[in-house]
Motif scaffolding. Structure first.
Motif, short mmCIF file in Angstrom:
data_model
loop_
_atom_site.label_atom_id
_atom_site.label_comp_id
_atom_site.label_asym_id
_atom_site.label_seq_id
_atom_site.Cartn_x
_atom_site.Cartn_y
_atom_site.Cartn_z
N VAL A 92 0.84 -1.20 0.00
CA VAL A 92 0.00 0.00 0.00
C VAL A 92 0.87 1.25 0.00
O VAL A 92 0.61 2.21 -0.73
N ARG A 93 1.92 1.23 0.79
CA ARG A 93 2.82 2.38 0.93
C ARG A 93 3.45 2.76 -0.41
O ARG A 93 3.62 3.94 -0.71
N HIS A 94 3.77 1.77 -1.23
CA HIS A 94 4.46 2.02 -2.50
C HIS A 94 3.54 1.90 -3.72
O HIS A 94 4.01 2.05 -4.84
N GLY A 95 2.27 1.60 -3.48
CA GLY A 95 1.35 1.47 -4.60
C GLY A 95 1.64 0.28 -5.48
O GLY A 95 1.47 0.34 -6.71
N LEU A 96 2.04 -0.84 -4.88
CA LEU A 96 2.38 -2.05 -5.62
C LEU A 96 1.30 -3.10 -5.46
O LEU A 96 0.67 -3.20 -4.40
N PRO A 97 1.07 -3.93 -6.47
CA PRO A 97 0.18 -5.08 -6.28
C PRO A 97 0.88 -6.11 -5.40
O PRO A 97 2.12 -6.15 -5.33
N LEU A 98 0.09 -6.94 -4.73
CA LEU A 98 0.63 -7.96 -3.83
C LEU A 98 0.40 -9.34 -4.43
O LEU A 98 -0.69 -9.64 -4.92
N ARG A 99 1.41 -10.18 -4.37
CA ARG A 99 1.30 -11.57 -4.81
C ARG A 99 1.65 -12.47 -3.63
O ARG A 99 2.76 -12.41 -3.08
N ILE A 100 0.70 -13.30 -3.22
CA ILE A 100 0.89 -14.21 -2.09
C ILE A 100 1.22 -15.60 -2.64
O ILE A 100 0.48 -16.15 -3.46
N VAL A 101 2.33 -16.16 -2.17
CA VAL A 101 2.82 -17.43 -2.70
C VAL A 101 3.04 -18.42 -1.57
O VAL A 101 3.62 -18.08 -0.53
N ALA A 137 -6.34 -4.46 3.76
CA ALA A 137 -6.30 -3.45 2.69
C ALA A 137 -7.27 -3.88 1.59
O ALA A 137 -6.86 -4.52 0.62
N PRO A 138 -8.56 -3.55 1.71
CA PRO A 138 -9.58 -4.05 0.77
C PRO A 138 -9.33 -3.67 -0.68
O PRO A 138 -9.72 -4.42 -1.59
N ASP A 139 -8.69 -2.55 -0.95
CA ASP A 139 -8.51 -2.09 -2.33
C ASP A 139 -7.17 -2.51 -2.94
O ASP A 139 -6.86 -2.13 -4.06
N LEU A 140 -6.39 -3.29 -2.23
CA LEU A 140 -5.08 -3.69 -2.73
C LEU A 140 -5.21 -4.75 -3.82
O LEU A 140 -5.82 -5.80 -3.59
N PRO A 141 -4.65 -4.52 -5.01
CA PRO A 141 -4.64 -5.56 -6.05
C PRO A 141 -3.89 -6.79 -5.55
O PRO A 141 -2.78 -6.68 -5.03
N LEU A 142 -4.49 -7.97 -5.73
CA LEU A 142 -3.97 -9.16 -5.08
C LEU A 142 -4.08 -10.38 -5.99
O LEU A 142 -5.11 -10.61 -6.61
N THR A 143 -3.01 -11.16 -6.06
CA THR A 143 -3.02 -12.46 -6.73
C THR A 143 -2.40 -13.49 -5.79
O THR A 143 -1.65 -13.14 -4.87
N THR A 144 -2.71 -14.77 -6.03
CA THR A 144 -2.17 -15.84 -5.19
C THR A 144 -1.65 -16.97 -6.07
O THR A 144 -2.01 -17.09 -7.24
N ALA A 145 -0.79 -17.79 -5.46
CA ALA A 145 -0.26 -18.95 -6.18
C ALA A 145 0.08 -20.04 -5.18
O ALA A 145 0.64 -19.78 -4.11
#
Length: 299
Positions: A27-36, A77-85
């Protein structure tokens, strides 16, 4: 597409703390998050027949770990772009590959099943020592994890003139509106020539002045690019690893560099980074810096 911040999770308390830190950082850097999550469940449970309706227990566990982590991240962070793997392979190998396309790779200080007397889990150590992107190993008390100190700590080494570690630390301080405490250590010469005109009988004076000059040179370019960052320049006599671990108690993030030699196989961590990962009392960012083999003799 913007490179994501990659968070490795395994369901342990340490990985959940790392996930929370990763969400805040994204959120601080405006990056999408990828959970692996990576697991070798396929190796131990065998290949599932195509006609089978039941999934292996290992696969179910892996999917539950990732699903729970994703829910935790969305709640924070409800608005954070998020992907998982979910990846059926060794955790270190999977995270290193994910880090090739990642902006930052975040892991916990310990994982599931780690021996209780280990200060740092094996996955965190391998990833920090081999990744091609900055790696943050999340550790420390609540004040550090919640960024209450308002300070980023940077260890400046001999080859850190406008280095990736220096630039990373300035970006972190700017994004956090935090003070940047840049530290360069020096050591008193073991043998001091009494008649040396520059030393005036005290080699410590010359060593301290040289450390201050090197520190200013290392920070000059990044400081000019981030004029709003509050900068504290500190020179300290003594071992760098001891000075940084001591000062980490009042920091939200410790940033150190790690030199990477092309073609070298193995763990590439200097003494300072290695000690910081094991003993710092705040999250530690290890920022790689590539250099050619022709500079191998430099220290």
């Amino acid at each position: 597409m913007e490179s994501p911040l990659v968070a490795g999770v395994d369901g342990s308390d340490a990985s959940l703390a790392a996930l929370d830190w990763a969400v805040d950082e994204a959120v601080r850097h405006g990056l999408p998050l990828r959970i692996v999550h990576a697991s070798l469940w396929e190796r131990y449970e065998g290949v599932v027949p195509t006609w089978a309706t039941d999934r292996p227990s290992g696969q179910i566990l892996a999917e539950n770990i990732v699903g729970t982590a994703a829910e935790r991240a969305r709640s924070r962070a409800p608005d954070l772009p998020l992907t998982t793997a979910v990846l059926a392979e060794d955790a270190s190998t999977a995270l290193l590959r994910e880090g090739q396309d990642g902006a930052i790779l975040v892991v916990g200080s310990r994982g599931r099943g780690e021996f209780t007397d280990l200060l740092l889990g094996s996955v965190g150590l391998v990833v920090a020592a081999r990744a091609h992107c900055p790696v943050v190993v999340v550790r420390g008390d609540r004040h550090a994890l919640e960024a209450r100190h308002g300070r980023v700590l940077l260890g400046v080494g001999e080859h850190d003139v406008d280095s990736p570690a220096v630039r990373f630390a300035f970006r972190e301080a700017a994004a956090r509106d935090a003070e940047l405490d840049a530290v360069r250590t020096w050591r008193r010469p073991v043998h001091e020539p009494i008649d040396h005109p520059l030393l005036s009988g005290d080699g410590g004076v010359y060593a301290a002045e040289r450390a201050s000059e090197l520190l200013d040179k290392a920070l000059e370019a990044a400081a000019s690019e981030h004029p709003g960052v509050r900068l504290r320049r500190t020179t300290i006599e003594g071992p760098a690893h001891r000075a940084l671990t001591d000062r980490s108690a009042a920091a939200d993030l410790l940033v150190v560099g790690a030199r990477r030699r092309d073609g070298l196989v193995g763990l590439e961590l200097g003494r300072v980074a290695h000690r910081a990962l094991h003993h710092a009392t705040c999250p530690v960012a290890v920022v790689p810096q590539r250099h050619r083999e022709s500079t191998e003799g430099e220290q």
